[in-house]
Design a protein around this motif. Structure first.
Motif, short mmCIF file in Angstrom:
data_model
loop_
_atom_site.label_atom_id
_atom_site.label_comp_id
_atom_site.label_asym_id
_atom_site.label_seq_id
_atom_site.Cartn_x
_atom_site.Cartn_y
_atom_site.Cartn_z
N UNK A 25 0.82 -1.12 -0.16
CA UNK A 25 0.03 0.08 0.09
C UNK A 25 0.83 1.07 0.09
N UNK A 26 1.77 1.06 0.85
CA UNK A 26 2.91 2.16 0.82
C UNK A 26 3.62 2.67 -0.44
N UNK A 27 3.98 1.46 -1.30
CA UNK A 27 4.52 1.61 -2.36
C UNK A 27 3.53 2.09 -3.61
N UNK A 28 2.21 1.83 -3.50
CA UNK A 28 1.19 2.31 -4.49
C UNK A 28 1.00 3.67 -4.35
N UNK A 29 0.84 4.24 -2.99
CA UNK A 29 0.99 5.67 -2.62
C UNK A 29 1.90 6.27 -3.06
N UNK A 30 3.19 5.92 -2.80
CA UNK A 30 4.46 6.52 -3.41
C UNK A 30 4.55 6.66 -4.78
N UNK A 31 4.10 5.54 -5.41
CA UNK A 31 4.16 5.78 -6.97
C UNK A 31 3.02 6.85 -7.37
N UNK A 33 1.96 9.51 -5.55
CA UNK A 33 2.79 10.93 -5.27
C UNK A 33 3.94 11.15 -6.48
N UNK A 34 4.71 10.18 -7.00
CA UNK A 34 5.77 10.37 -7.77
C UNK A 34 4.99 10.94 -9.00
N UNK A 38 5.55 14.17 -10.98
CA UNK A 38 6.31 13.78 -12.34
C UNK A 38 6.21 14.86 -13.51
N UNK A 39 4.98 14.75 -13.75
CA UNK A 39 4.24 15.76 -14.92
C UNK A 39 4.24 16.81 -14.38
N UNK A 40 4.70 17.68 -13.41
CA UNK A 40 4.39 18.69 -12.50
C UNK A 40 3.88 19.69 -13.39
N UNK A 98 -1.83 14.30 -3.80
CA UNK A 98 -0.65 14.15 -3.26
C UNK A 98 -0.51 13.82 -1.84
N UNK A 99 -1.37 14.92 -1.31
CA UNK A 99 -1.51 14.96 0.18
C UNK A 99 -2.34 13.71 0.71
#
Length: 194
Positions: A25-31, A33-34, A38-40, A98-99
């Motif tokens: 779950x942390x990995x999915x949420x981190x991805x 956010x990234x 990324x395409x900020x 992201x938050x």
């Protein structure tokens, strides 16, 4: 494991995850956010007042299909209105998404998830959320499911296709993750409303 329920004493929403589930779950949420950064749209290292008064966000739809699904075009019949709407809203929407995803990461780490998980670790992570945090998790579960659905090509009424895939097919495993996040979302909705 991983089902949410309301604690009768604290009134908080609680769930217990295995270390593997929490790390996934942390990995999915981190991805997520990234991907959101990324395409900020516009880097925001400016003075906060200047940033608040600046409406110089993006004016065209994101190229990434997941971001295009998370930030759909508001006015399909009026390009100028769609461009203006995106310019005034997308940065704020990205920050909010992201938050929400970061709230998942923070909640899991506050529950005891270490930076690195050992393969044979029998760790159990207990998460306790006040309602505002639970609402953030719920919003992020929606975003995670949309992202997974786009990447996998999930469509309405295609359950037979996914059920027909062999268990060792990586797409089947990824779809299982999609279903698992949906199950978490369902238990969180139930816990919030009951």
């Amino acid at each position: 494991m991983g089902a949410f329920h309301r604690d009768r004493r604290s009134k908080h929403l609680v769930a217990t995850f295995t270390g593997f589930e929490a790390d996934l779950l942390r990995s999915l949420a981190s991805q997520l956010v990234e991907l959101l950064h990324h395409e900020a749209a516009v880097p925001d290292d400016r003075d906060p007042l200047e940033a608040l008064l600046d409406f110089g966000g993006p004016t065209s739809a994101p190229e990434d299909p997941v971001l295009a699904r998370l930030f759909p075009t508001a006015y399909t019949d009026d390009e100028e209105a769609a461009s203006d709407f995106r310019r005034f809203t997308e940065n704020t929407l990205r920050d909010g998404k992201a938050r929400a995803a970061s709230a998942i990461i923070d909640g899991l780490e506050e529950g005891g998830l270490p930076d690195e998980l050992e393969e044979d670790d029998a760790l159990v992570i207990d998460v306790e959320l006040a309602e505002p945090d639970a609402q953030l998790w719920l919003r992020s579960f929606t975003d995670l499911r949309l992202a997974l659905a786009v990447r996998l090509g999930v469509e309405d009424d295609d359950e037979e296709y996914w059920a027909s895939l062999p268990d060792d097919d990586p797409r089947a495993r990824a779809h299982d993750v999609y279903d698992w996040v949906g199950g978490l979302q369902e238990t969180l909705v139930h816990a919030l409303t009951h």
